[in-house]
Scaffold this active site. Structure first.
Site, PDB file in Angstrom:
ATOM      1  N   ARG A  92      45.867  42.649 -27.072  1.00 22.49           N
ATOM      2  CA  ARG A  92      45.988  41.388 -26.331  1.00 22.49           C
ATOM      3  C   ARG A  92      45.687  40.203 -27.239  1.00 22.49           C
ATOM      4  NH1 ARG A  92      42.293  37.804 -23.560  1.00 22.49           N
ATOM      5  NH2 ARG A  92      40.525  39.141 -24.064  1.00 22.49           N
ATOM      6  N   GLN A 120      40.329  47.006 -27.174  1.00 20.49           N
ATOM      7  CA  GLN A 120      40.219  45.859 -28.087  1.00 20.49           C
ATOM      8  C   GLN A 120      38.792  45.628 -28.570  1.00 20.49           C
ATOM      9  OE1 GLN A 120      40.964  41.471 -26.891  1.00 20.49           O
ATOM     10  NE2 GLN A 120      42.571  42.023 -28.330  1.00 20.49           N
ATOM     11  N   LEU A 159      29.286  37.531 -27.194  1.00 27.06           N
ATOM     12  CA  LEU A 159      30.501  37.071 -27.854  1.00 27.06           C
ATOM     13  C   LEU A 159      30.329  35.694 -28.475  1.00 27.06           C
ATOM     14  CD1 LEU A 159      33.668  37.514 -28.128  1.00 27.06           C
ATOM     15  CD2 LEU A 159      33.822  35.987 -26.171  1.00 27.06           C
ATOM     16  N   HIS A 187      35.636  44.632 -26.437  1.00 26.95           N
ATOM     17  CA  HIS A 187      35.784  43.402 -25.676  1.00 26.95           C
ATOM     18  C   HIS A 187      36.686  43.545 -24.461  1.00 26.95           C
ATOM     19  CE1 HIS A 187      35.772  39.133 -25.061  1.00 26.95           C
ATOM     20  NE2 HIS A 187      37.063  38.992 -25.286  1.00 26.95           N
ATOM     21  N   HIS A 214      36.625  42.839 -30.463  1.00 23.95           N
ATOM     22  CA  HIS A 214      36.634  41.433 -30.849  1.00 23.95           C
ATOM     23  C   HIS A 214      35.876  41.342 -32.170  1.00 23.95           C
ATOM     24  CE1 HIS A 214      35.954  37.144 -30.761  1.00 23.95           C
ATOM     25  NE2 HIS A 214      36.691  37.033 -29.669  1.00 23.95           N
ATOM     26  N   GLU A 258      36.398  33.097 -30.060  1.00 29.35           N
ATOM     27  CA  GLU A 258      37.420  32.839 -31.071  1.00 29.35           C
ATOM     28  C   GLU A 258      37.618  31.333 -31.262  1.00 29.35           C
ATOM     29  OE1 GLU A 258      40.359  35.971 -31.030  1.00 29.35           O
ATOM     30  OE2 GLU A 258      41.812  34.397 -30.629  1.00 29.35           O
ATOM     31  N   ARG A 278      43.116  40.040 -33.201  1.00 33.87           N
ATOM     32  CA  ARG A 278      41.794  40.683 -33.184  1.00 33.87           C
ATOM     33  C   ARG A 278      41.797  42.082 -33.782  1.00 33.87           C
ATOM     34  NH1 ARG A 278      40.169  38.513 -27.144  1.00 33.87           N
ATOM     35  NH2 ARG A 278      39.826  36.386 -27.850  1.00 33.87           N
ATOM     36  N   PHE A 290      44.495  29.505 -31.149  1.00 31.54           N
ATOM     37  CA  PHE A 290      43.818  30.758 -30.818  1.00 31.54           C
ATOM     38  C   PHE A 290      44.465  31.887 -31.604  1.00 31.54           C
ATOM     39  CE2 PHE A 290      40.905  32.726 -27.662  1.00 31.54           C
ATOM     40  CZ  PHE A 290      40.014  31.672 -27.535  1.00 31.54           C
TER      41      PHE A 290
HETATM   42  C1  LIG Z   1      32.378  37.381 -22.899  1.00 30.45           C
HETATM   43  C2  LIG Z   1      33.846  37.337 -22.577  1.00 30.45           C
HETATM   44  C3  LIG Z   1      34.598  36.224 -22.912  1.00 30.45           C
HETATM   45  C4  LIG Z   1      35.970  36.173 -22.626  1.00 30.45           C
HETATM   46  N1  LIG Z   1      36.683  35.059 -22.963  1.00 30.45           N
HETATM   47  C5  LIG Z   1      37.994  34.983 -22.630  1.00 30.45           C
HETATM   48  C6  LIG Z   1      38.749  33.800 -22.892  1.00 30.45           C
HETATM   49  O1  LIG Z   1      38.244  32.804 -23.407  1.00 30.45           O
HETATM   50  N2  LIG Z   1      40.059  33.778 -22.546  1.00 30.45           N
HETATM   51  C7  LIG Z   1      40.680  34.852 -21.961  1.00 30.45           C
HETATM   52  O2  LIG Z   1      41.877  34.766 -21.662  1.00 30.45           O
HETATM   53  N3  LIG Z   1      39.972  35.985 -21.687  1.00 30.45           N
HETATM   54  C8  LIG Z   1      38.650  36.064 -22.001  1.00 30.45           C
HETATM   55  N4  LIG Z   1      37.948  37.219 -21.713  1.00 30.45           N
HETATM   56  C9  LIG Z   1      38.597  38.274 -20.942  1.00 30.45           C
HETATM   57  C10 LIG Z   1      38.654  37.884 -19.464  1.00 30.45           C
HETATM   58  O3  LIG Z   1      37.570  37.035 -19.171  1.00 30.45           O
HETATM   59  C11 LIG Z   1      38.598  39.108 -18.556  1.00 30.45           C
HETATM   60  O4  LIG Z   1      39.582  40.015 -18.927  1.00 30.45           O
HETATM   61  C12 LIG Z   1      38.816  38.685 -17.110  1.00 30.45           C
HETATM   62  O5  LIG Z   1      37.926  37.646 -16.756  1.00 30.45           O
HETATM   63  C13 LIG Z   1      38.690  39.832 -16.131  1.00 30.45           C
HETATM   64  O6  LIG Z   1      38.836  39.299 -14.824  1.00 30.45           O
HETATM   65  P1  LIG Z   1      39.036  40.242 -13.560  1.00 30.45           P
HETATM   66  O7  LIG Z   1      39.210  39.359 -12.388  1.00 30.45           O
HETATM   67  O8  LIG Z   1      40.093  41.236 -13.859  1.00 30.45           O
HETATM   68  O9  LIG Z   1      37.665  41.040 -13.463  1.00 30.45           O
HETATM   69  P2  LIG Z   1      36.148  40.545 -13.409  1.00 30.45           P
HETATM   70  O10 LIG Z   1      35.974  39.101 -13.592  1.00 30.45           O
HETATM   71  O11 LIG Z   1      35.405  41.460 -14.324  1.00 30.45           O
HETATM   72  O12 LIG Z   1      35.737  40.858 -11.908  1.00 30.45           O
HETATM   73  C14 LIG Z   1      35.639  42.179 -11.409  1.00 30.45           C
HETATM   74  C15 LIG Z   1      35.191  42.130  -9.970  1.00 30.45           C
HETATM   75  O13 LIG Z   1      35.265  43.435  -9.417  1.00 30.45           O
HETATM   76  C16 LIG Z   1      34.101  43.706  -8.667  1.00 30.45           C
HETATM   77  N5  LIG Z   1      33.885  45.172  -8.677  1.00 30.45           N
HETATM   78  C17 LIG Z   1      33.942  46.015  -9.736  1.00 30.45           C
HETATM   79  N6  LIG Z   1      33.707  47.273  -9.336  1.00 30.45           N
HETATM   80  C18 LIG Z   1      33.507  47.232  -7.997  1.00 30.45           C
HETATM   81  C19 LIG Z   1      33.210  48.207  -7.008  1.00 30.45           C
HETATM   82  N7  LIG Z   1      33.052  49.506  -7.307  1.00 30.45           N
HETATM   83  N8  LIG Z   1      33.066  47.792  -5.728  1.00 30.45           N
HETATM   84  C20 LIG Z   1      33.197  46.476  -5.398  1.00 30.45           C
HETATM   85  N9  LIG Z   1      33.473  45.517  -6.296  1.00 30.45           N
HETATM   86  C21 LIG Z   1      33.638  45.899  -7.573  1.00 30.45           C
HETATM   87  C22 LIG Z   1      33.018  42.914  -9.349  1.00 30.45           C
HETATM   88  O14 LIG Z   1      31.965  42.638  -8.454  1.00 30.45           O
HETATM   89  C23 LIG Z   1      33.775  41.648  -9.764  1.00 30.45           C
HETATM   90  O15 LIG Z   1      33.773  40.720  -8.708  1.00 30.45           O
HETATM   91  C24 LIG Z   1      36.580  37.283 -22.004  1.00 30.45           C
HETATM   92  C25 LIG Z   1      35.830  38.388 -21.656  1.00 30.45           C
HETATM   93  C26 LIG Z   1      34.483  38.427 -21.961  1.00 30.45           C
HETATM   94  C27 LIG Z   1      33.718  39.688 -21.630  1.00 30.45           C
END
Ligand SMILES: Cc1cc2nc3c(=O)[nH]c(=O)nc-3n(C[C@H](O)[C@H](O)[C@H](O)COP(=O)(O)OP(=O)(O)OC[C@H]3O[C@@H](n4cnc5c(N)ncnc54)[C@H](O)[C@@H]3O)c2cc1C
Length: 582
Positions: free
Chosen positions: A388, A230, A242, A353, A232, A245, A285, A116
C-alpha cells in the site's frame, strides 16, 4: 427476543462510521446499528497522522494517482477498483470538509497537500499531523446527527450467524456486564480494521487483533492476499510508535550509523538535488524496510537496548517547520523517547504497520457470503496490491466504506423472507452456551495467554517477516498448531462478568492464531517475490504464475486451502517499479 436491525455495522472506525452514514443516507427507513469493542473515537483510525491522498491540483491527474497506486502495489492491485478509488477519493475528502474536517490550507486558502512515499505528485491532504483524529471526529459527529443509528459501544462480536451461505446477524458480549446478546440483521458490514498485533513490533493499537478477518474466514468467506504484510520503515524502537512518513515528506533524511544517507545505494534515487517527492526517502515502504535489513546485514546499523536502528534526521528542518507541520512527531519523540527532533536524531526501525490482505470483496464491498459486506483495513478490494502507498488507506475507508454501506442498504431494503430460521437460532444458542462456559472451561488452564501470544508473535516475525523462505514459513506452519493446542489450555483467571478483559484477550488470541495461519499458508504458497512478500528462495517477481490474488479458504483442521484469482488489468500492463529521478 434477540435485538434486531436491518443492517449491523461491526466497527466504529473510519470505514464503519462512513458505511453507517451511507446506509442512513441511502435509505432513511433502515434501522442501522454500529457495534464496536471500543468507544468509536478510540478506534485505530484516530492515530493516523500523515494524511489522505486524493488528486487536488491542476498539475496532477487521476491517471497519475492510479498509476502510482498500481506500480506501488507491484501490479497486484485490481485496476478497476483503483480507478473507482482515485475518482471518488477527491469527492469524499471534499465531503469531509463540508462535514467539518479542518484540512490544513495554503496561505491563499486552498487545500494544502504534501508529498508521500511512492506518490510522484503532491496529493496528500492533511490536518497537521493529526489527520486521523480530525477525520474520525468529523465522521463521528456526522454519524451522531443521524438519530436512527443505534450504537453498541464496548460490545465484542464473537461470531457471525450464517446459514446456507447467508449472514443473519451476530452474537456479541457487552463488556460492561458480560451479557451475551444475539443481534440479528438482514445485512452485516464488517469494518473491524487490521491485525498488526499478530507481530511483536507494530504501530498498531492493542485492539488490532484481526477479529473480523477471523470471524468471516471461519464463517466461510475467503481471505485474499494475506501474505502481504506492510512494514513501515520508521517506528520508534521499543514502543513501535509510528514516526509518520510526513516527517520524510517534509524533508527528513534517513542515516545509517556512519551518518550516510544509505538509501542512495538501493536504486531509490540520489540524495540531492531533487524535488521532495522524488527524494529517495520517499520511496515506497516495502523498499525502504528491505533496505534496512541490508544495512543491518552489512553492520551499518546502530545497536540499542531495543534492537538495531538507523536514524531519522529532522534537525535541518528547524523548530518552526517542525512545530507547524509535525507537532505530533515532536511531542511523541519528547514523551516516549526523551529526545527533541529539533536538535537530536530520532532512532527508528521497520515496524509492522498495515495488512494489504483481508476479506475478499468486490468493488462494492460484497464478500463470499450473501449479506456480508466488508470495508476498510479488514477488507481486500484490492487497491493496495502487494504494497500500500502511504495515505491511500484513509481515503479507502471513505470510498469503500460508502460503497459497502450503499450496497448493504440496497441488499437489506430488498431482502424478503421471515428472518432467521431454526438453524440460526440453534447457532446463536450454541454460541451463548460456549461463551457462558468459556470462563469456567479455562479457569483450570495452566498456560498464560500472554506467553502464547508472545510465542505466536515471535513465530510470525521469524517465519513471515520482511524476508521469508520456505524453511522459515514451514517452521511457522508447524509451530502455530502447537500454539493452538496450548491455547486450549489457556488460563482465564478473572471470573467476573464486568469488563472481563482476560476473557476478551482469550477471544482475540483465538482470532490472531487463525489469521497467523492464513498469512503463513498464503506466503508458503506464493513462490515469488512481489512488494511486501519477499521470498529469498524465489527472489524474482513471476507474472506468469502469480499475477493473481491468493484466496485462502478455512479448513476444519485449522489450515487453509489456497487458490488464485486473476488480477483485473484495465490499462496498465505489468512493468518495472522505478523510483527516484526519472
Ligand atoms: C499509527 C498509524 C498511523 C497511520 N497513518 C495513516 C495515514 O496517515 N494515512 C493513511 O492513509 N493511513 C494511515 N494508517 C492506516 C489507517 O489509519 C488504517 O488502515 C485505518 O484507519 C483502519 O480503519 P478501519 O476503519 O478499517 O479500522 P479501525 O479504525 O481500526 O477500526 C476498527 C473498529 O472495529 C472495532 N472492532 C474490532 N474488532 C471488533 C469486535 N470483535 N467486535 C466489535 N468491534 C470490533 C473496533 O472497536 C474499531 O471501532 C495509519 C495506521 C496507524 C496504525
Amino acid at each position: 427476543m434477540p435485538a434486531s436491525h436491518d443492517v449491523v455495522v461491526i466497527g466504529g472506525g473510519g470505514a464503519g462510521l462512513r458505511a453507517a452514514i451511507a446506509i442512513a443516507e441511502t435509505d432513511p427507513r433502515l434501522n442501522v446499528a454500529i457495534i464496536s469493542k471500543v468507544y468509536p473515537m478510540r478506534s485505530h483510525t484516530v492515530s493516523a497522522e500523515g494524511g489522505a491522498a486524493a488528486v487536488a491540483g491542476a498539475d496532477d491527474s487521476l491517471d497519475e494517482h492510479s498509476y502510482d497506486t498500481v506500480s506501488g502495489g507491484d501490479w497486484l492491485c485490481d485496476q478497476d477498483a483503483v480507478e473507482a478509488f482515485v475518482q471518488e477519493a477527491p469527492r469524499e475528502l471534499l465531503r469531509l470538509e463540508h462535514w467539518g474536517c479542518p484540512w490544513s490550507r495554503q496561505a491563499d486558502g486552498r487545500i494544502a497537500v504534501r508529498a508521500f512515499g511512492g506518490m510522484k505528485k503532491m496529493r496528500t491532504w492533511f490536518a497537521a499531523d493529526k489527520t486521523g483524529f480530525h477525520l474520525l471526529h468529523t465522521l463521528f459527529q456526522t454519524a451522531l446527527s443521524y438519530r436512527d443509528i443505534v450504537r453498541y459501544d464496548e460490545w465484542f462480536v464473537s461470531t457471525l450467524l450464517v446459514d446456507d451461505g447467508k449472514v443473519h446477524g451476530v452474537v456479541a458480549i457487552e463488556l460492561a456486564t458480560g451479557r451475551v446478546e444475539t443481534i440479528t440483521a438482514k445485512a452485516v458490514v464488517m469494518s473491524t480494521g487490521g491485525c498488526g498485533r499478530v507481530y511483536p513490533f507494530t504501530t498498531n493499537a492493542n485492539i488490532k487483533t484481526g477479529d473480523g478477518m477471523a470471524l468471516a474466514y471461519r464463517a466461510g468467506a475467503p481471505l485474499k492476499d494475506m501474505e502481504f504484510v506492510q512494514y513501515h520503515p520508521t517506528g520508534l524502537p521499543f514502543t513501535g510508535i509510528l514516526i509518520t512518513e510526513a516527517a520524510r515528506a517534509e524533508g527528513g533524511r534517513l542515516l545509517n550509523k556512519d551518518g550516510y544517507r544509505y538509501l542512495q545505494d538501493y536504486d531509490l534515487g540520489k540524495p540531492e538535488p531533487v524535488p521532495v517527492m522524488r527524494s529517495m526517502e520517499l520511496g515506497p515502504r516495502d523498499r525502504l524496510s528491505q533496505a534496512f535489513v541490508h544495512e543491518l546485514d552489512k553492520g551499518r546499523t546502530t545497536l540499542t537496548p531495543h534492537g538495531p536502528v538507523v536514524h531519522l534526521d529532522l534537525r535541518h528542518l528547524g523548530a518552526e517547520l517542525i512545530d507547524s507541520k509535525l507537532p505530533f512527531v515532536r511531542e511523541l519523540c519528547l514523551k516516549y523517547q526523551n529526545i527533541d527532533p529539533v536538535t537530536e536524531l530520532i532512532p527508528v526501525r521497520p515496524v509492522v504497520h498495515y495488512m494489504m490482505g483481508g476479506i475478499h470483496t468486490d468493488i462494492h464491498g460484497a464478500t463470499g457470503l450473501d449479506g456480508l459486506y466488508a470495508a476498510g483495513e479488514v477488507a481486500c478490494v484490492s487497491i493496495n496490491g502487494a504494497n500500500r502507498l502511504g495515505s491511500n488507506s484513509l481515503p479507502e475507508l471513505l470510498v469503500f466504506g460508502a460503497r459497502a454501506g450503499r450496497a448493504a442498504a440496497e441488499y437489506a431494503a430488498a431482502a424478503t423472507g421471515t428472518g432467521p430460521g431454526a438453524a440460526v437460532v440453534a447457532q446463536a444458542r450454541d454460541e451463548h452456551r460456549r461463551l457462558e462456559r468459556l470462563v469456567a472451561h479455562h479457569a483450570e488452564g495452566r498456560e498464560r495467554i500472554a506467553d502464547i501470544r508472545t510465542a505466536m508473535q515471535d513465530t510470525m516475525e521469524s517465519g513471515a517477516g520482511i524476508y521469508r523462505d520456505r524453511d522459515s514459513l514451514a517452521k511457522a506452519a508447524e509451530t502455530l498448531p502447537h500454539l493452538r493446542e496450548r491455547y486450549g489450555r489457556a488460563a482465564v483467571g478473572d471470573h467476573s462478568r464486568t469488563f472481563n478483559t482476560n476473557l476478551i484477550a482469550l477471544l482475540e488470541l483465538g482470532c490472531m492464531l487463525d489469521v497467523s495461519m492464513s498469512i503463513v499458508h498464503s506466503a508458503l504458497s506464493r513462490e515469488e517475490s512481489r512488494g511486501a512478500h519477499q521470498r529469498t528462495d524465489f527472489p524474482a517477481r513471476d507474472d506468469e504464475r502469480y499475477l493473481a490474488h491468493s484466496l485462502i479458504h478455512h479448513e476444519p483442521d485449522g489450515t487453509g486451502r489456497v487458490e488464485y484469482l486473476p488480477v483485473t488489468v484495465t490499462r496498465w500492463a505489468p512493468g518495472k517499479r522505478v523510483y527516484g529521478r526519472q
